[in-house]
Design an enzyme around this catalytic site. Structure first.
Site, PDB file in Angstrom:
ATOM      1  N   HIS A  97       0.854  -1.312   0.083  1.00 14.69           N
ATOM      2  CA  HIS A  97      -0.060   0.042   0.023  1.00 14.69           C
ATOM      3  C   HIS A  97       0.816   1.379   0.106  1.00 14.69           C
ATOM      4  CE1 HIS A  97       1.311  -0.657   4.388  1.00 14.69           C
ATOM      5  NE2 HIS A  97       0.822   0.763   4.373  1.00 14.69           N
ATOM      6  N   ASP A  99       0.394   4.851   1.989  1.00 18.52           N
ATOM      7  CA  ASP A  99      -0.438   5.523   3.175  1.00 18.52           C
ATOM      8  C   ASP A  99      -1.553   6.174   2.808  1.00 18.52           C
ATOM      9  OD1 ASP A  99       1.017   3.830   4.977  1.00 18.52           O
ATOM     10  OD2 ASP A  99       2.518   5.667   5.356  1.00 18.52           O
ATOM     11  N   HIS A 255       4.682   0.177   0.225  1.00 18.91           N
ATOM     12  CA  HIS A 255       5.206  -0.679   1.448  1.00 18.91           C
ATOM     13  C   HIS A 255       4.351  -1.808   1.973  1.00 18.91           C
ATOM     14  CE1 HIS A 255       3.668   2.833   3.571  1.00 18.91           C
ATOM     15  NE2 HIS A 255       3.466   1.830   4.595  1.00 18.91           N
ATOM     16  N   ARG A 270       4.210   5.925  14.333  1.00 17.12           N
ATOM     17  CA  ARG A 270       4.439   6.727  13.036  1.00 17.12           C
ATOM     18  C   ARG A 270       3.793   7.993  12.898  1.00 17.12           C
ATOM     19  NH1 ARG A 270       1.126   3.829   8.068  1.00 17.12           N
ATOM     20  NH2 ARG A 270      -0.228   5.630   8.522  1.00 17.12           N
TER      21      ARG A 270
HETATM   22  C1  SIN Z   1       2.761   0.920   7.905  1.00 15.83           C
HETATM   23  O1  SIN Z   1       2.038   0.611   7.038  1.00 15.83           O
HETATM   24  O2  SIN Z   1       2.938   2.069   8.143  1.00 15.83           O
HETATM   25  C2  SIN Z   1       3.174   0.081   8.886  1.00 15.83           C
HETATM   26  C3  SIN Z   1       4.645  -0.317   8.688  1.00 15.83           C
HETATM   27  C4  SIN Z   1       5.204  -1.452   9.472  1.00 15.83           C
HETATM   28  O3  SIN Z   1       4.840  -1.371  10.878  1.00 15.83           O
HETATM   29  O4  SIN Z   1       6.258  -1.961   9.227  1.00 15.83           O
END
Ligand code: SIN
Length: 284
Positions: A97, A99, A255, A270
């Site tokens: 995805h 974000d 990611h 985050r």
């Molecule tokens: C996310 O998608 O921001 C999470 C990434 C992660 O926890 O490695």
């Protein structure tokens, strides 16, 4: 600051930095330039607190609140990505995805700090969508050039929501929002405002269909694109250690959080930041 690429395509490790100290204007510029070039930055052994994490995010843009996973006061802009040791459900971000691409104004990047990591597993994969555009076959480029794609917030809505037992961060993530099912249109190809590199802007978690085509008609094209955009040559894989920070360009990468550490707890903090808007990346 030393910059060491971690693959031939994407990602660089920065060393010689202590981001707990005030960040000078020169360093701010160097960090932004490094992100523009490498798309994913890794800085080990930083152990930032929430205020330092926020200051680092502000180098790149204004931190924004994720309405589906807000942080607790006084830092609503900080999402705690937590998977408990006995949680057998999916992980947050456990599919390719970018974000919040289903927002009218998605964030153009994120900063993720590792607070607690499993002894093995829990890596994060990133894929370079500029390289994916460069490597795309000409007929597919023609289909996507000048075209919009439709994004919806599948996991957070009603229509496409996964069964409850597959949902990640149950209890701390908000769901069943009919507005998440609303279709948002974004260009399929974005142009970086500084480097002028073009990148595919699509992902299997939120991209539903091509403008002018139904879901069924779009399916074979999207499946081919999803396979193309995540091939190993475009990817790097981050192995986390406590105190490590990663920063990524959300308009030029996808990611994927790997769900392979059942039995161990993992906690990340985050922020997503809004420096550029999607229209800054869409000069056409
Ligand atoms: C996310 O998608 O921001 C999470 C990434 C992660 O926890 O490695």
């Amino acid at each position: 600051m030393r910059i060491t690429p971690i693959t031939g395509t994407i990602g660089a490790e920065l060393s010689g930095l202590d981001l707990k100290q005030p960040i000078s204007e020169d360093l701010e510029q160097a960090l932004r330039a490094a992100l523009d070039t490498h798309l994913v930055l890794v800085i080990k052994d930083q152990f930032l607190d929430a205020a330092q994490h926020r200051l680092l995010s502000e180098v790149f843009g204004k931190p924004m609140v994720n309405p589906y996973a807000p942080g607790k006061a006084p830092h609503p802009e900080m999402t705690h990505v937590i998977k408990e040791a006995d949680d057998a459900a999916g992980v947050f971000g456990g599919g390719w995805h970018t974000d919040l691409s289903f927002f009218d104004q998605p964030p153009n990047g994120s900063v993720l700090c590792a607070l607690e990591v499993p002894p093995f597993g829990g890596d994060t994969l990133f894929s370079n969508q500029q390289a994916a555009w460069d490597g795309l076959a000409a007929p597919l480029r023609e289909i996507l050039n000048e075209r919009k794609l439709i994004h919806v917030g599948k996991p957070y809505g009603i229509k496409w929501a996964p069964p409850i037992e597959e949902q990640s961060m149950k209890g701390s993530s908000l769901r069943n929002d009919p507005d998440a099912d609303r279709e948002r249109f974004h260009p399929a190809v974005l142009t970086h405002p500084v480097t002028n590199r073009r990148a595919l802007y699509l992902n299997p978690t939120y991209t539903l269909r091509l403008e002018g085509m139904s879901e069924e008609e779009s399916r074979p094209i999207l499946d081919a694109l999803f396979q193309h955009t995540t091939q190993p040559e475009y990817c790097c894989r981050l192995r986390w250690s406590e105190g490590m920070v990663a920063i990524w360009d959300n308009f030029s990468t996808q990611h994927y959080a790997v769900n392979d550490y059942y039995g161990y707890r993992r906690e990340m903090r985050r922020t997503a930041f809004s420096g550029y808007s999607i229209s800054d990346y869409s000069p056409h």
